[in-house]
Design a protein around this motif. Structure first.
Motif, PDB file in Angstrom:
ATOM      1  N   UNK A 130       4.516   2.015   7.447  1.00 18.94           N
ATOM      2  CA  UNK A 130       4.660   1.976   8.959  1.00 18.94           C
ATOM      3  C   UNK A 130       3.347   2.022   9.443  1.00 18.94           C
ATOM      4  N   UNK A 131       2.360   2.801   8.878  1.00 20.28           N
ATOM      5  CA  UNK A 131       1.000   2.913   9.681  1.00 20.28           C
ATOM      6  C   UNK A 131       0.008   1.930   8.938  1.00 20.28           C
ATOM      7  N   UNK A 132       0.334   1.084   7.843  1.00 20.50           N
ATOM      8  CA  UNK A 132      -0.533   0.309   7.294  1.00 20.50           C
ATOM      9  C   UNK A 132      -1.600   0.872   6.244  1.00 20.50           C
ATOM     10  N   UNK A 133      -1.792   2.246   6.243  1.00 19.99           N
ATOM     11  CA  UNK A 133      -2.732   2.898   5.252  1.00 19.99           C
ATOM     12  C   UNK A 133      -2.366   2.598   3.889  1.00 19.99           C
ATOM     13  N   UNK A 134      -2.257   1.615   3.186  1.00 26.48           N
ATOM     14  CA  UNK A 134      -1.927   1.271   2.060  1.00 26.48           C
ATOM     15  C   UNK A 134      -2.460   2.287   0.811  1.00 26.48           C
ATOM     16  N   UNK A 135      -3.886   2.422   0.956  1.00 24.80           N
ATOM     17  CA  UNK A 135      -4.809   3.216  -0.005  1.00 24.80           C
ATOM     18  C   UNK A 135      -4.137   4.629  -0.020  1.00 24.80           C
ATOM     19  N   UNK A 136      -3.708   5.332   1.327  1.00 25.28           N
ATOM     20  CA  UNK A 136      -3.394   6.548   1.245  1.00 25.28           C
ATOM     21  C   UNK A 136      -2.030   6.822   0.538  1.00 25.28           C
ATOM     22  N   UNK A 137      -1.060   6.035   0.928  1.00 24.14           N
ATOM     23  CA  UNK A 137       0.222   5.742   0.109  1.00 24.14           C
ATOM     24  C   UNK A 137      -0.049   5.504  -1.315  1.00 24.14           C
ATOM     25  N   UNK A 138      -0.689   4.831  -1.878  1.00 22.77           N
ATOM     26  CA  UNK A 138      -1.116   4.757  -3.227  1.00 22.77           C
ATOM     27  C   UNK A 138      -1.551   6.144  -4.001  1.00 22.77           C
ATOM     28  N   UNK A 139      -2.414   6.849  -3.065  1.00 28.33           N
ATOM     29  CA  UNK A 139      -3.048   8.151  -3.253  1.00 28.33           C
ATOM     30  C   UNK A 139      -2.066   9.042  -3.727  1.00 28.33           C
ATOM     31  N   UNK A 140      -0.867   9.004  -2.501  1.00 29.38           N
ATOM     32  CA  UNK A 140       0.221  10.080  -2.857  1.00 29.38           C
ATOM     33  C   UNK A 140       1.078   9.882  -4.104  1.00 29.38           C
ATOM     34  N   UNK A 141       1.128   8.550  -4.320  1.00 30.31           N
ATOM     35  CA  UNK A 141       1.961   7.818  -5.577  1.00 30.31           C
ATOM     36  C   UNK A 141       1.243   8.512  -6.781  1.00 30.31           C
ATOM     37  N   UNK A 142      -0.232   8.239  -6.820  1.00 27.31           N
ATOM     38  CA  UNK A 142      -0.866   8.888  -7.935  1.00 27.31           C
ATOM     39  C   UNK A 142      -1.060  10.138  -8.312  1.00 27.31           C
ATOM     40  N   UNK A 143      -0.855  10.945  -7.222  1.00 23.67           N
ATOM     41  CA  UNK A 143      -1.004  12.401  -7.225  1.00 23.67           C
ATOM     42  C   UNK A 143       0.432  12.751  -7.961  1.00 23.67           C
TER      43      UNK A 143
END
Length: 307
Positions: free
Chosen positions: A269-282
């Motif tokens: 929704x906010x377009x911060x793809x890197x943050x979303x991938x960081x959450x998935x990696x965690x």
């Protein structure tokens, strides 16, 4: 030389069991295309992704997004909610398919048994949209059947869907109703592999049905239970995204916000793809650690693990 011998043995094995490998080929391709190839995207957790610069042109930022995630004021709330929902599921939902499989196995009338199996399997094929809609139809304060009955009996309405105290139990109950029947398939297959002669010998020794279940059936399916438990622990950082997203509302956000919904709101929704991938990696790292730890404990207890 050892490498050449190893390749030669592998090729001989492939030729010998080519039919089996052909049957496995779709599954192998699925994992390669949708599990291994996308792992290159994990590099974006260490980059400030810019869609104009592309994957390779984005700037390296190291562990910046991990630091932001761990210092976010909602991090511990999401961690609590994620593990609380999964612990509820582990405590109440995981044993249900086992008990249901044992009960179905005791049915001797084949037609009645198959009808019951079909009935408990059906909810699995319903989408979460349908399940959540049914939940609203039953528990809603305004149109819910239960609250209408309570009003007719002179009681006050109960805010099932907007009271944070009910949320985790409600999520667990939904998952149990939808997935418990489907989960019995593996346990019924394990029970079907038990040697019938063991039951016949137990009957000769005077053992009733309860004794047979306790001393024959449960020990026979124990390895299956342990493996599924280990795999379940590997998903302790995962919560059903669709279910949570549909059940969330502003009044229960404090107990409903989990890593999956956070990654969706931030990454999509906010377009911060890197943050979303960081959450998935965690989440992936947490799952891997839990699988390794649980497998180690199981091995120490003298049981067979997953490797």
């Amino acid at each position: 030389m050892p490498a050449k011998k190893s390749r030669s043995r592998l090729w001989i094995s492939v030729k010998q069991y080519k039919t089996i490998y052909l049957l496995a080929l779709p599954g192998i391709l699925y994992f390669i295309l949708f599990k291994f190839v996308p792992m290159w995207g994990l590099l974006l957790a260490f980059k400030q992704y810019n869609p104009y610069a592309g994957f390779s042109g984005s700037e390296w930022v190291g562990f910046k997004y991990f630091h932001e995630l761990f210092t976010d004021r909602n991090f511990y709330i999401m961690l609590r909610n994620t593990f609380a929902i999964n612990l509820f599921s582990l405590a109440f939902m995981f044993p249900v398919p086992i008990l249901l499989a044992l009960m179905l196995n005791e049915i001797r009338h084949e037609v009645f048994k198959r009808v019951n199996q079909s009935i408990v399997y059906v909810p699995h094929f319903l989408s979460w949209v349908v399940v959540v809609s049914m939940t609203h139809f039953i528990l809603s304060s305004e149109v819910g059947i239960i609250n209408k009955v309570l009003m007719q009996l002179g009681f006050e309405r109960i805010a099932f869907l907007s009271n944070p105290n009910y949320f985790w139990g409600l999520i667990t109950a939904q998952s149990m109703w939808k997935e418990a029947g489907w989960g019995t398939i593996i346990f019924l297959a394990a029970i079907a592999g038990v040697d019938p002669q063991r039951y016949e010998a137990a009957v000769v020794d005077g053992a009733g049905r309860w004794r047979q279940i306790w001393h024959i059936t449960l020990p026979a399916i124990r390895p299956t239970i342990i493996i599924l438990l280990i795999l379940r622990l590997g998903h302790m950082a995962d919560v059903g995204f669709e279910q949570l997203l549909l059940m969330m509302n502003p009044l229960v956000n404090s107990v409903a916000e989990v890593f999956d919904t956070y990654a969706y709101s931030i990454g999509i929704l906010k377009g911060q793809v890197s943050v979303g991938i960081t959450v998935g990696m965690f989440k992936g790292v947490v799952g891997l650690v839990l699988v390794l730890m649980s497998n180690y404990v199981v091995k120490k207890m003298g049981q067979e693990g997953i490797y």
